[in-house]
Design a protein around this motif. Structure first.
Motif, PDB file in Angstrom:
ATOM      1  N   ARG A  81       0.842  -1.201   0.000  1.00 36.65           N
ATOM      2  CA  ARG A  81       0.000   0.000   0.000  1.00 36.65           C
ATOM      3  C   ARG A  81       0.877   1.250   0.000  1.00 36.65           C
ATOM      4  O   ARG A  81       0.604   2.207  -0.724  1.00 36.65           O
ATOM      5  CB  ARG A  81      -0.939   0.002   1.202  1.00 36.65           C
ATOM      6  N   GLN A  82       1.921   1.229   0.803  1.00 35.85           N
ATOM      7  CA  GLN A  82       2.834   2.372   0.859  1.00 35.85           C
ATOM      8  C   GLN A  82       3.488   2.600  -0.501  1.00 35.85           C
ATOM      9  O   GLN A  82       3.535   3.722  -1.005  1.00 35.85           O
ATOM     10  CB  GLN A  82       3.919   2.132   1.904  1.00 35.85           C
ATOM     11  N   LYS A  83       3.983   1.533  -1.106  1.00 34.61           N
ATOM     12  CA  LYS A  83       4.688   1.655  -2.383  1.00 34.61           C
ATOM     13  C   LYS A  83       3.751   2.102  -3.507  1.00 34.61           C
ATOM     14  O   LYS A  83       4.178   2.811  -4.419  1.00 34.61           O
ATOM     15  CB  LYS A  83       5.358   0.338  -2.751  1.00 34.61           C
ATOM     16  N   ILE A  84       2.489   1.694  -3.448  1.00 35.94           N
ATOM     17  CA  ILE A  84       1.528   2.132  -4.467  1.00 35.94           C
ATOM     18  C   ILE A  84       1.322   3.634  -4.374  1.00 35.94           C
ATOM     19  O   ILE A  84       1.340   4.344  -5.384  1.00 35.94           O
ATOM     20  CB  ILE A  84       0.194   1.364  -4.343  1.00 35.94           C
ATOM     21  N   LEU A  85       1.123   4.134  -3.162  1.00 37.51           N
ATOM     22  CA  LEU A  85       0.952   5.582  -3.000  1.00 37.51           C
ATOM     23  C   LEU A  85       2.204   6.321  -3.463  1.00 37.51           C
ATOM     24  O   LEU A  85       2.109   7.358  -4.137  1.00 37.51           O
ATOM     25  CB  LEU A  85       0.634   5.923  -1.548  1.00 37.51           C
ATOM     26  N   ILE A  86       3.365   5.794  -3.142  1.00 35.73           N
ATOM     27  CA  ILE A  86       4.623   6.418  -3.575  1.00 35.73           C
ATOM     28  C   ILE A  86       4.725   6.390  -5.100  1.00 35.73           C
ATOM     29  O   ILE A  86       5.141   7.372  -5.723  1.00 35.73           O
ATOM     30  CB  ILE A  86       5.830   5.732  -2.905  1.00 35.73           C
ATOM     31  N   SER A  87       4.304   5.297  -5.713  1.00 39.62           N
ATOM     32  CA  SER A  87       4.335   5.182  -7.172  1.00 39.62           C
ATOM     33  C   SER A  87       3.455   6.238  -7.839  1.00 39.62           C
ATOM     34  O   SER A  87       3.781   6.733  -8.916  1.00 39.62           O
ATOM     35  CB  SER A  87       3.861   3.783  -7.590  1.00 39.62           C
ATOM     36  N   LEU A  88       2.356   6.585  -7.187  1.00 39.36           N
ATOM     37  CA  LEU A  88       1.413   7.541  -7.768  1.00 39.36           C
ATOM     38  C   LEU A  88       1.651   8.981  -7.325  1.00 39.36           C
ATOM     39  O   LEU A  88       0.951   9.889  -7.774  1.00 39.36           O
ATOM     40  CB  LEU A  88      -0.022   7.127  -7.406  1.00 39.36           C
ATOM     41  N   LYS A  89       2.644   9.204  -6.476  1.00 39.16           N
ATOM     42  CA  LYS A  89       2.829  10.534  -5.894  1.00 39.16           C
ATOM     43  C   LYS A  89       3.166  11.614  -6.908  1.00 39.16           C
ATOM     44  O   LYS A  89       2.897  12.785  -6.677  1.00 39.16           O
ATOM     45  CB  LYS A  89       3.876  10.506  -4.790  1.00 39.16           C
ATOM     46  N   ASP A  90       3.747  11.243  -8.037  1.00 42.12           N
ATOM     47  CA  ASP A  90       4.105  12.254  -9.039  1.00 42.12           C
ATOM     48  C   ASP A  90       2.891  12.727  -9.838  1.00 42.12           C
ATOM     49  O   ASP A  90       3.015  13.542 -10.735  1.00 42.12           O
ATOM     50  CB  ASP A  90       5.205  11.743  -9.965  1.00 42.12           C
ATOM     51  N   GLU A  91       1.703  12.214  -9.477  1.00 42.93           N
ATOM     52  CA  GLU A  91       0.422  12.607 -10.052  1.00 42.93           C
ATOM     53  C   GLU A  91       0.265  12.235 -11.522  1.00 42.93           C
ATOM     54  O   GLU A  91      -0.627  12.738 -12.192  1.00 42.93           O
ATOM     55  CB  GLU A  91       0.164  14.099  -9.833  1.00 42.93           C
ATOM     56  N   LYS A  92       1.101  11.354 -12.015  1.00 40.25           N
ATOM     57  CA  LYS A  92       0.889  10.838 -13.364  1.00 40.25           C
ATOM     58  C   LYS A  92      -0.156   9.742 -13.299  1.00 40.25           C
ATOM     59  O   LYS A  92      -0.253   9.007 -12.323  1.00 40.25           O
ATOM     60  CB  LYS A  92       2.191  10.274 -13.931  1.00 40.25           C
ATOM     61  N   LEU A  93      -0.944   9.622 -14.342  1.00 42.88           N
ATOM     62  CA  LEU A  93      -1.908   8.534 -14.428  1.00 42.88           C
ATOM     63  C   LEU A  93      -1.160   7.257 -14.766  1.00 42.88           C
ATOM     64  O   LEU A  93      -0.304   7.248 -15.662  1.00 42.88           O
ATOM     65  CB  LEU A  93      -2.945   8.831 -15.513  1.00 42.88           C
ATOM     66  N   LYS A  94      -1.463   6.183 -14.060  1.00 40.66           N
ATOM     67  CA  LYS A  94      -0.775   4.914 -14.303  1.00 40.66           C
ATOM     68  C   LYS A  94      -1.775   3.771 -14.363  1.00 40.66           C
ATOM     69  O   LYS A  94      -2.792   3.785 -13.674  1.00 40.66           O
ATOM     70  CB  LYS A  94       0.236   4.631 -13.193  1.00 40.66           C
ATOM     71  N   ILE A  95      -1.437   2.782 -15.185  1.00 42.10           N
ATOM     72  CA  ILE A  95      -2.226   1.554 -15.244  1.00 42.10           C
ATOM     73  C   ILE A  95      -1.627   0.551 -14.249  1.00 42.10           C
ATOM     74  O   ILE A  95      -0.470   0.699 -13.836  1.00 42.10           O
ATOM     75  CB  ILE A  95      -2.276   0.981 -16.682  1.00 42.10           C
ATOM     76  N   PRO A  96      -2.401  -0.460 -13.856  1.00 41.16           N
ATOM     77  CA  PRO A  96      -1.912  -1.408 -12.851  1.00 41.16           C
ATOM     78  C   PRO A  96      -0.567  -2.058 -13.166  1.00 41.16           C
ATOM     79  O   PRO A  96       0.250  -2.256 -12.268  1.00 41.16           O
ATOM     80  CB  PRO A  96      -3.035  -2.436 -12.765  1.00 41.16           C
ATOM     81  N   SER A  97      -0.306  -2.370 -14.424  1.00 43.84           N
ATOM     82  CA  SER A  97       0.970  -3.016 -14.744  1.00 43.84           C
ATOM     83  C   SER A  97       2.152  -2.076 -14.494  1.00 43.84           C
ATOM     84  O   SER A  97       3.221  -2.519 -14.076  1.00 43.84           O
ATOM     85  CB  SER A  97       0.981  -3.526 -16.186  1.00 43.84           C
ATOM     86  N   GLU A  98       1.961  -0.773 -14.724  1.00 46.50           N
ATOM     87  CA  GLU A  98       3.026   0.194 -14.426  1.00 46.50           C
ATOM     88  C   GLU A  98       3.252   0.294 -12.921  1.00 46.50           C
ATOM     89  O   GLU A  98       4.391   0.355 -12.461  1.00 46.50           O
ATOM     90  CB  GLU A  98       2.665   1.578 -14.975  1.00 46.50           C
ATOM     91  N   ILE A  99       2.159   0.301 -12.178  1.00 47.87           N
ATOM     92  CA  ILE A  99       2.259   0.366 -10.721  1.00 47.87           C
ATOM     93  C   ILE A  99       2.943  -0.901 -10.199  1.00 47.87           C
ATOM     94  O   ILE A  99       3.819  -0.829  -9.340  1.00 47.87           O
ATOM     95  CB  ILE A  99       0.874   0.554 -10.087  1.00 47.87           C
TER      96      ILE A  99
END
Length: 89
Positions: free
Chosen positions: A21-39
């Motif tokens: 959960r922590q890493k997912i939020l960190i992955s999305l922190k740059d506010e870019k839209l991402k698909i699950p495979s990128e995450i």
């Protein structure tokens, strides 16, 4: 001593015990839209695992899917609540 809102405490109790959960939020922190495979690639696990965590984070309003109707290529971004949580992890 700093006081924390009940909402922030609830979010932290949900996010902090899970490195995914922590890493997912960190992955999305740059506010870019991402698909699950990128995450999943950012987090270092497989997409099916990520999908389970995305559902929970979405339910808690920490992330949002902007195209729910899509069966593939769903796009996720972090919410304001998710950004608040990042300040504490």
């Amino acid at each position: 001593m700093k006081e924390y809102s009940d909402e922030i405490i609830e979010f932290l109790v949900y996010v902090k015990p899970s490195k995914y959960r922590q890493k997912i939020l960190i992955s999305l922190k740059d506010e870019k839209l991402k698909i699950p495979s990128e995450i999943a690639r950012d987090v270092g696990t497989i997409t099916s695992h990520i999908s389970i965590y995305l559902s929970g984070l979405k339910e808690k309003n920490l992330i949002k899917c902007i195209n729910e109707e899509a069966t593939k290529g769903r796009l996720y971004h972090i919410t304001e609540n998710g950004k608040k949580v990042l300040k504490y992890i």
